[in-house]
Structures are given as structure tokens and as C-alpha cells.
Scaffold this active site. Structure first.
Site, short mmCIF file in Angstrom:
data_model
loop_
_atom_site.label_atom_id
_atom_site.label_comp_id
_atom_site.label_asym_id
_atom_site.label_seq_id
_atom_site.Cartn_x
_atom_site.Cartn_y
_atom_site.Cartn_z
N ASP A 60 -6.83 -4.42 -5.87
CA ASP A 60 -6.20 -5.73 -5.68
C ASP A 60 -7.03 -6.66 -4.81
OD1 ASP A 60 -5.77 -4.72 -3.13
OD2 ASP A 60 -3.59 -4.85 -3.20
N HIS B 34 -9.69 -1.13 -2.61
CA HIS B 34 -8.51 -1.35 -3.45
C HIS B 34 -8.81 -2.32 -4.59
CE1 HIS B 34 -5.53 -0.21 0.01
NE2 HIS B 34 -6.35 0.77 -0.32
N CYS C 293 -0.64 -7.80 0.30
CA CYS C 293 -0.57 -6.45 0.89
C CYS C 293 0.71 -6.25 1.70
CB CYS C 293 -1.78 -6.21 1.79
SG CYS C 293 -3.35 -6.25 0.91
N ASP D 164 0.81 -1.22 0.00
CA ASP D 164 0.00 0.00 0.00
C ASP D 164 0.84 1.27 0.00
OD1 ASP D 164 -2.36 -1.38 -0.04
OD2 ASP D 164 -2.62 -1.37 2.13
N GLU D 165 2.08 1.18 0.47
CA GLU D 165 2.91 2.37 0.61
C GLU D 165 3.64 2.75 -0.66
OE1 GLU D 165 4.44 5.72 2.06
OE2 GLU D 165 3.03 4.45 3.18
#
Length: 628
Positions: free
Chosen positions: A444, A442, A610, A322-323
């Protein structure tokens, strides 16, 4: 000068270095003795292809004749040829070619036969002591820095007396000056020195040593394409006549070259994995030691490097997918991996800048004004398809997928600063899909791509409540109705539990079906290119979240897949969810490893995808060969 009275024809004779061109209408012909009529439609053009050694060393003699053929007068044209040529790698061969090899240098065109040079943003950090990226420094601190720049040659040649009276000026348009920096390579006591001569605070530079051959300049990109900046920048070299010291000068000749700043490019799951990043969590019930053990086993099969990020560096923030997002930039002379840091800014906020940015590893980020971000700004909400062809149009680098609300609806949305950046790169034509129906939101969570040996070379995997209900009903009818589905902190449910009749799955399925139709249309897919992966969602307020660990949220390492263990109903001693996924994917040549992710078992949001991030091999296809 005017022609002499009574003259009706003329001829021309020139010294060997001069070429004379007579431009005339088809009906106008020279006489047998090569004399031309004094016709106002005739134009004479003279060119010199050899640099003069002395002043006036090239001449053209013009003789005028009357009707009887008598010579009435002679005029002399004295020519001094100097070279002023600005050259770059316009052919994109990786080197600057010689004089006169590149035509139309002021144009930049796409395609395999296109032209125009490429410029990298100098976004790595080759100098260990530098505080930021190299482009944030106004000087060159290490020779390695030069490899991130593009060469530009300014060639000046001719009699020194000419350059004593004229100036050669290198200049950049004001609109481009804050996007680039230029260094002049000069030698001082045999040691090279790189003098900053153009950039955000300097628009022009007068060449001191004009007339003595090549001057080498290194051009540094400072800005990626973005809203309001197409990526094109130009430079010009002008020969100026300067009548006196304080005069601004009058341009006699200008040569212009153009660069396009290389875009940031994402890499899809179908590209070869090079390195997997994962965060280590050692403390308490959130420890992911068991997951790391399973991940190491998977990476040994995939023959892929593993980089474990310490808890101290990540501040116990495990969601590295996520970052940040790994990609690259490419010029004919160099390819550079570049990490794109999201504005999510939790515990991993400074990780990419402090731990990944370095020699030959670049960094870029975009922050929205006011620092207001939502879950959709996390890069789990950013995917890219493999290369596709859609209605005859090729996307050789794939298409970026961004999770958003429905086109006509309000709601959470990825910040405009990030979306503007992604759209401005131009080579991966972003497509906004519908993800806001999910609590986290998201892309994904309901789709991914895996490689395949047949058809288009990949399959799109979509989470499917319908496929899951069909599987559970099938097993129930086979007499396994007492088997239970573990759902993490929610406990366990059997086949007949409330809400498993399909009513809570109709909303997620409709949302996924909307995306299915969009992706078929915008990626040129058919039903045969899509695989439905059994997955249930449950409503949490007005949005949905996975009922058990989301198997589409997998780690793709070539043919090796790391899939969150779904803890599904055991039929004949085997998880029926795992078995169905194997039946769907193994015929494609894929190897499925279900990783026992203790964290996802309890929280339904897993480390497998993730909590990992993959740096992949760049495309073999050169982005400048495409036509956006």
C-alpha cells in the site's frame, strides 16, 4: 433361480407402483404377445417409486413359455420399497429441495450451473458468554447459531418392520471429521434440542427413529480451506443389514452429499464502504485529534459510518490497517462479515477478537510457528484488485496482492501460514508483487485502486518518482525555483537541493516499474488503466521510504478520496502536488480531500490509510458461480 427346462421365452407383469425396464440389444425384439426370448444379453431392471406401506406390497410375476407358447412355470418377485435419502441445498437456492430433486449429490462443481452445497465456518460469536468463536463450543447455545449452519435432511420412510431389522447410519469420513460438527434436531417435551452427533471425536451416528419421515441435522463448519484442505467435506447415510447385535453391519444402500466450505473473501476499494474504523490517540505529541476532525468531515461527504476505537482498547497502537483485514464469507442462505487478524500482534493484538468478533461478525487468524513475524506480515502488505479479465480468464472477485521479495531473491516475506491460507481460498488467485525494496515493505506504499466510471471501472494508482521530478522541474522552469518541499522531521528543501536531480529516485522508480509490468500482465491492464501519482522516496540503507507523506496511501470511500496532505511547494498559493493529483483524479469523477495529518507530517507514515480500516459491501457476484 434357474429357468425351467424347455423354456424359450418369458413375459413380465407388475403391480402399479413397479416400473419394469427390459435392456436389450437393438436386434432383439419382443414377440407380438410381448414375450421376450430367453437371451443371456437381456437384462431386466425393476424400480419402485412409491414407498411401501407393508412388507412385500409390490410384486413382479415372471412367466416362462416353451416353443408352442405353453406356460411352463411362474416366478414371483416380492418387493418392499423404503426411502433412505440424504439431502442438502445442492442447487444453492437457499433451501433443501424435496425428494429426488438433486442429482449427483456426491459431486461438487463450480459455475452458474454447478451443484453442491455450501458450508459456513461458524466463526462469529452469537453467545455473549462464549469465550471464543461459536465453532469452539461443542454445543448450540442460542437459536441464532443455527443460522450460521447448513441444513441437512435425512429422510427415512417405509414399513416399521423393515427398520426393526436394519439400521440407518449417518457417517463422515475420518479425514473430514475434524473440519465439521453435526447436530441432530430432536424434540423433547415439545422443546427443540440439538444433539451433537458427528464431529472431531465421532464418525458415525445410528438413527433411533428411522422410518418415520424427516430428521433434520445442522452442519457446522469448523475450518477454512487451508494447506492440505481443499474445503470439500462429505457425509453419507447408509442402510445396514445387521444380522446380530454386535455385528458391524453390511451396507445395502448408501446416499452421499458433499459441501464446500465457503472461502474468506477480501473486498477491494471499488466496493461500497460501510464502516470506517480508526484509532483515537489523545495523549501527547502523537495526538491525532486534528486528523480525526478531518476524517469526520470526509465521512460526512461519503455518508459512511465512523467507529472510533479508544486508546484503552488499542493500547495506543494506531495502525489498524496493518493489524486486520475485513472480508466476508457467503452461503446461499447467509452472508457473514469476517475480520482476518494478522500475526503482527502489537498493541492491537487482541482488538479484533475482543471488540469486533460478536453476533454475526466472524473472526479468523493465522499464526506462524514460533511467532516469528516481519513487517511484511502486516496487512498494509495485503491488497486486492477489483474484478479483472486476464487473457480471457475472468477473476470476478479480483486478485489478492501480497508484497514479497523478487521471485528469485531471499529476504523478508509474509509468513507461510498466512500465504497458505490466502492461496487456499482459491477464488481470488493471489499474486505476489515486489515490495521488499521498501523499508516497511508494504504494497500500500506504492499502489492502490480507485473507482472510475469508464473503461474497466477502476484505475490503478502507482507512486511515481518520475512524475514528481517532472512536476518539480516544470514548476522550476516556470520561475518557482525558490518554493520548498516540507519533508516532516527532515525539514524543508528547495528545488535545487542535493539528491533532487533524480539520482536517489532511480532505484525506487525501477522497482515500481518492475511491478507495473507485472500488474499489467497479471491483471490485464493497459497504460490507460494506470495513473502515476507524484511521489518521492529516499534511500535508508539498502531500502527506500517516502520522502514526504505518501499520497498513494489514501483512504478510498466510493468517489471520495482522503489523501495524506503532502505539504508540497506552494505555487500561486496552492500546493502544486495537491493540484497535480486533483488534475489527474477529478476528471475520473473523484473528489479529493487532502487531510492535514500532523502525525504523517512529522513521521512520514500517516493515519489516512494506515490508521484507518474500511469494512465494505460484499460482492453481488456469488463465488460459487466462478470457475477458479
Amino acid at each position: 433361480r434357474s429357468t425351467p427346462g424347455g423354456a424359450v421365452s418369458f413375459d413380465l407383469h407388475a403391480t402399479p407402483a413397479v416400473t419394469v425396464h427390459v435392456i436389450h440389444s437393438p436386434t432383439t425384439k419382443p414377440t407380438t404377445d410381448s414375450r421376450w426370448p430367453l437371451d443371456p444379453d437381456i437384462e431386466v431392471v425393476v424400480t419402485v417409486d412409491v414407498t411401501s406401506r407393508t412388507i412385500d406390497d409390490n410384486q413382479v410375476k415372471i412367466s416362462y413359455y416353451d416353443r408352442e407358447g405353453h406356460e411352463l412355470a411362474v416366478a414371483w418377485l416380492y418387493l418392499t420399497c423404503v426411502e433412505v435419502s440424504l439431502d442438502v441445498d445442492s442447487s444453492r437456492s437457499g433451501r433443501v429441495k424435496g425428494r429426488g430433486k438433486d442429482k449427483d449429490k456426491a459431486k461438487w462443481t463450480w459455475g452458474p450451473d454447478g451443484q453442491g452445497a455450501v458450508l459456513l465456518v461458524n466463526c462469529d460469536r452469537d453467545s455473549p458468554g462464549a469465550g471464543g468463536t461459536d465453532s469452539s463450543q461443542a454445543d448450540i447455545r442460542t437459536p441464532a447459531d443455527l443460522q450460521d449452519m447448513s441444513v441437512m435432511l435425512l429422510r427415512t420412510q417405509g414399513p416399521s418392520a423393515v427398520f426393526a431389522e436394519y439400521q440407518v447410519v449417518l457417517h463422515v469420513p475420518e479425514t473430514d471429521a475434524d473440519k465439521v460438527r453435526v447436530f441432530h434436531a430432536v424434540r423433547d417435551d415439545a422443546h427443540p434440542h440439538y444433539k451433537p452427533v458427528l464431529g472431531p471425536d465421532k464418525l458415525s451416528y445410528v438413527l433411533d427413529s428411522a422410518g418415520h419421515g424427516n430428521n433434520t441435522f445442522y452442519v457446522e463448519g469448523l475450518a477454512f480451506p487451508d494447506r492440505g484442505f481443499s474445503g470439500l467435506v462429505s457425509f453419507s447415510a447408509s442402510l445396514l443389514e445387521v444380522p446380530h447385535k454386535d455385528s458391524p453391519g453390511t451396507p445395502i444402500f448408501t446416499d452421499t452429499v458433499v459441501f464446500r466450505v465457503a472461502p474468506w473473501i477480501m473486498t477491494p476499494n471499488t466496493q461500497q464502504p460501510l464502516e470506517v474504523f480508526v484509532c483515537s490517540i489523545q495523549q501527547g505529541v502523537d495526538s491525532n485529534d486534528a486528523f480525526l476532525e478531518g476524517l469526520r468531515a470526509l465521512l460526512r461527504k461519503a455518508n459512511c459510518r465512523l467507529t472510533v476505537c479508544s486508546e484503552q482498547d488499542t493500547l495506543s497502537d494506531r495502525w489498524i490497517q496493518d493489524e486486520l483485514e475485513f472480508g466476508y464469507v457467503e452461503a446461499p442462505h447467509k452472508t457473514l462479515p469476517v475480520v482476518f487478524d494478522s500475526p503482527r500482534n502489537r498493541g492491537l493484538k487482541d482488538f479484533a477478537f475482543k471488540k469486533i468478533l460478536g453476533p454475526d461478525f466472524g473472526y479468523v487468524t493465522r499464526e506462524p510457528p514460533g511467532k516469528s513475524v516481519t513487517s511484511l506480515d502486516s496487512f498494509g502488505n495485503l491488497e486486492v484488485s477489483p474484478p479483472v479479465t486476464v487473457r480471457g480468464k475472468e477473476y470476478p472477485l479480483g486478485r489478492i496482492l501480497i508484497g514479497s521479495p523478487l521471485p528469485w531473491a531471499s529476504g523478508r516475506r509474509m509468513s507461510k501460514a498466512v500465504r497458505d491460507f490466502l492461496f487456499a481460498q482459491a477464488v481470488q488467485a493471489p499474486l505476489e508483487v515486489y515490495s521488499e525494496w521498501l523499508s516497511v515493505g508494504h504494497v500500500d506504499e506504492f499502489l492502490t485502486f480507485v473507482p472510475a466510471a469508464d473503461r474497466k471501472g477502476f484505475r490503478l494508482l502507482l507512486a511515481s518518482p518520475n512524475a514528481c521530478y517532472a512536476l518539480f522541474k516544470e514548476k522550476q522552469q516556470q520561475g518557482h525555483g525558490e518554493a520548498t518541499q516540507f519533508i516532516g522531521s527532515r525539514g524543508a528543501r528547495g528545488w535545487g537541493s542535493e539528491g533532487w536531480d533524480g539520482s536517489s529516485g532511480s532505484f525506487p522508480q525501477r522497482c515500481i516499474d518492475w511491478n507495473r509490468n507485472l500488474l499489467k500482465q497479471e491483471l490485464g491492464l493497459s497504460e490507460q488503466d494506470i495513473v502515476d501519482i507524484p511521489q518521492l522516496f529516499i534511500l535508508a540503507g539498502s531500502r527506500a521510504e517516502a520522502l514526504f507523506p505518501d499520497m498513494v496511501n489514501m483512504l478510498v470511500l466510493g468517489r471520495h478520496l482522503g489523501i495524506p496532505k503532502p505539504f508540497g511547494p506552494a505555487v500561486g498559493g496552492r500546493c502544486c502536488l495537491e493540484q497535480r493529483v486533483r488534475e489527474l483524479l477529478e476528471p475520473l469523477g473523484l473528489s479529493c480531500t487532502f487531510i492535514d495529518d500532523f502525525f504523517s507530517y512529522h513521521a512520514l507514515s500517516g493515519d489516512v490509510h494506515c490508521g484507518t480500516n474500511v469494512r465494505r459491501k460484499p460482492f453481488a457476484f456469488k463465488w460459487w458461480h466462478m470457475v477458479p
